[in-house]
Design a protein around this motif. Structure first.
Motif, PDB file in Angstrom:
ATOM      1  N   GLN A 147       0.843  -1.195   0.000  1.00  0.00           N
ATOM      2  CA  GLN A 147       0.000   0.000   0.000  1.00  0.00           C
ATOM      3  C   GLN A 147       0.877   1.243   0.000  1.00  0.00           C
ATOM      4  OE1 GLN A 147      -3.157  -0.441  -0.300  1.00  0.00           O
ATOM      5  NE2 GLN A 147      -4.067   1.572   0.051  1.00  0.00           N
ATOM      6  N   GLN A 187       0.626   5.537   0.318  1.00  0.00           N
ATOM      7  CA  GLN A 187      -0.168   6.737   0.601  1.00  0.00           C
ATOM      8  C   GLN A 187       0.578   7.961   0.085  1.00  0.00           C
ATOM      9  OE1 GLN A 187      -0.977   6.501   4.835  1.00  0.00           O
ATOM     10  NE2 GLN A 187      -2.928   5.491   4.430  1.00  0.00           N
ATOM     11  N   ASP A 196      -1.877   3.156  -9.907  1.00  0.00           N
ATOM     12  CA  ASP A 196      -2.529   2.335  -8.894  1.00  0.00           C
ATOM     13  C   ASP A 196      -2.911   3.096  -7.638  1.00  0.00           C
ATOM     14  OD1 ASP A 196       0.052   0.566 -10.129  1.00  0.00           O
ATOM     15  OD2 ASP A 196      -1.936  -0.368 -10.240  1.00  0.00           O
ATOM     16  N   TYR A 197      -2.150   4.109  -7.305  1.00  0.00           N
ATOM     17  CA  TYR A 197      -2.389   4.853  -6.066  1.00  0.00           C
ATOM     18  C   TYR A 197      -2.430   6.341  -6.378  1.00  0.00           C
ATOM     19  CZ  TYR A 197      -0.783   0.412  -4.164  1.00  0.00           C
ATOM     20  OH  TYR A 197      -0.640  -0.913  -3.887  1.00  0.00           O
ATOM     21  N   TRP A 198      -3.309   7.023  -5.683  1.00  0.00           N
ATOM     22  CA  TRP A 198      -3.532   8.445  -5.934  1.00  0.00           C
ATOM     23  C   TRP A 198      -3.565   9.230  -4.631  1.00  0.00           C
ATOM     24  CZ3 TRP A 198      -4.245  10.457 -10.881  1.00  0.00           C
ATOM     25  CH2 TRP A 198      -4.350   9.513 -11.907  1.00  0.00           C
TER      26      TRP A 198
END
Length: 125
Positions: A1, A3, A113-115
């Motif tokens: 993950q 952030q 994939d991550y914002w």
């Protein structure tokens, strides 16, 4: 993950400059491709710039080429977007994003994939 937290947005006059930053968590940050996108009211999300993990390759939208520079500091888990000669049409919420895949650097938002949550940039005329 992963952030992501953007900062550095604000109000600036036409012709001015801003430096956006994005701080990322995650121990494998330095292996990812990173990108900046923006979204103006009533418009779709638009690619701005992207950079590979080793900074050997960058990609810019035609609308910002020559005015914007993307860079990253893997030791600090940050990516920056230096924006110069800003125009009112640059007004938007700016998002940083992580592409954790193994493909080539991309301008397609679907590759990311991550914002982050975004930071507002407003350019007055």
């Amino acid at each position: 993950q992963v952030q992501l937290v953007e900062s550095g947005g604000g109000l600036v006059q036409s012709g001015g400059s801003l430096r956006l930053s994005c701080a990322a968590s995650g121990r494998t940050f330095n292996m990812y491709k990173l990108g900046w996108f923006r979204q103006a009211p009533g418009k779709e999300r638009e690619f701005v710039a992207a950079i590979t993990w080793n900074q050997r390759s960058t990609l810019y939208a035609d609308s910002v080429k020559g005015r914007v520079t993307i860079s990253r500091d893997n030791a600090k888990n940050t990516v920056h977007l230096q924006m110069n000669s800003l125009k009112p049409e640059d007004t938007a919420v700016y998002y940083c994003a992580v592409d954790a895949g193994r493909g080539l650097i991309s301008s397609d938002h679907r590759a990311y994939d991550y914002w982050g949550q975004g930071t507002q940039v407003t350019v007055s005329s």
